[in-house]
Design an enzyme around this catalytic site. Structure first.
Site, mmCIF file in Angstrom:
data_model
loop_
_atom_site.group_PDB
_atom_site.id
_atom_site.type_symbol
_atom_site.label_atom_id
_atom_site.label_comp_id
_atom_site.label_asym_id
_atom_site.label_seq_id
_atom_site.Cartn_x
_atom_site.Cartn_y
_atom_site.Cartn_z
ATOM 1 N N ASP A 1 0.698 -1.204 0.170
ATOM 2 C CA ASP A 1 -0.007 -0.021 0.063
ATOM 3 C C ASP A 1 0.828 1.296 0.105
ATOM 4 O O ASP A 1 0.481 2.337 0.792
ATOM 5 C CB ASP A 1 -1.214 -0.121 1.333
ATOM 6 C CG ASP A 1 -1.924 -1.132 1.149
ATOM 7 O OD1 ASP A 1 -2.015 -1.813 0.497
ATOM 8 O OD2 ASP A 1 -2.666 -1.300 2.212
ATOM 9 N N LYS B 1 -6.457 -5.019 -3.167
ATOM 10 C CA LYS B 1 -6.855 -5.718 -2.133
ATOM 11 C C LYS B 1 -7.959 -4.744 -1.379
ATOM 12 O O LYS B 1 -7.845 -3.584 -1.455
ATOM 13 C CB LYS B 1 -5.699 -6.197 -1.148
ATOM 14 C CG LYS B 1 -5.301 -4.911 -0.669
ATOM 15 C CD LYS B 1 -4.057 -5.733 0.638
ATOM 16 C CE LYS B 1 -3.241 -4.544 1.417
ATOM 17 N NZ LYS B 1 -4.300 -3.656 2.401
ATOM 18 N N CYS C 1 -2.019 -3.024 7.644
ATOM 19 C CA CYS C 1 -2.196 -3.945 6.471
ATOM 20 C C CYS C 1 -0.922 -4.753 6.504
ATOM 21 O O CYS C 1 -1.110 -5.971 5.991
ATOM 22 C CB CYS C 1 -2.281 -3.093 5.215
ATOM 23 S SG CYS C 1 -3.786 -2.441 5.206
#
Length: 230
Positions: free
Chosen positions: A24, A133, A166
């Site tokens: 990310d 995702k 995450c």
């Protein structure tokens, strides 16, 4: 095989059976004006993290390690985010920020938008894998597990943001699926106060994996001559 200095102990892995996972590294999480910044989180210290990830990616690519990039987010109507029947609807700070600030609706973590894009400094190359995702864990509703197993990959080197959300979620899920997870601590950054970073790294090295650094990773995967030059 190569041995990587780490906490709580060194770990040995085969580069050809390993992957470097970049979690990310989007404008949402690493840029001023992105989702985390707008939601009140401090992103002022992300530039060194970006530089360290760039270094780790280059070393991994030179060593033949697969690079996997994750982008967290949803369609611009947020169907993938889940409605009131999903805990994600209630806990996602991006969704809560947009409910509190309606003028931001459709901008945060929406596929195709600036917030969703990877930061300019980090660019996937041919041969890398880029995966969207919809939740914190990169294993949830993605083909990650099958992509790794089909390539015989068992060791995962983690970088990215946020360490305590995450990154840790994906590493934990990998642990339950029998993957060996290593976090490069100086190539990650937390969402929240500094103690969140320390707590996440404590959890990882104590219960779920290993913690190392970008310098040690680069030394471990680089040919001896290149390591000496560096």
């Amino acid at each position: 095989m190569t041995t990587l200095p780490a906490r709580p102990e060194a770990i040995t892995f085969a580069p050809q059976h390993s992957a470097l996972i970049v979690v990310d590294m989007q404008n949402a999480y690493a840029s001023q004006g992105g989702y985390l910044d707008l939601a009140g989180f401090d992103v002022s210290a992300t530039q060194p993290v970006i530089a360290n990830i760039k270094t780790a990616v280059a070393a991994a690519r030179a060593a033949g390690i697969l690079i996997i990039w994750f982008q967290n987010g949803w369609d611009d109507q947020y169907v993938e985010a889940g409605g009131p029947g999903s805990p994600n609807f209630h806990k996602s700070n991006a969704l809560k920020t947009m409910r509190n600030r309606p003028e931001l609706q459709g901008t945060l973590l929406a596929k195709g938008g600036w917030d969703y894009q990877l930061v300019d400094e980090l660019v996937p190359e041919p041969g890398d894998i880029v995966l969207p995702k919809p939740r914190y864990s990169g294993f949830f509703n993605t083909p990650l597990d099958s992509l790794l197993r089909s390539r015989g990959i068992r060791h995962l080197i983690f970088t990215g943001i946020a360490t305590n959300v995450c990154v840790e979620s994906t590493l934990r899920d990998g642990f339950f699926l029998e993957y060996f997870g290593v976090v490069l601590e100086d190539a990650t950054h937390q969402a929240g106060p500094e103690f969140a970073q320390k707590a996440a790294l404590f959890n990882i090295e104590t219960f779920f994996g290993w913690v190392s650094t970008v310098a040690d990773f680069c030394d471990a995967v680089s040919p001896p001559s290149l390591a000496r030059i560096a």
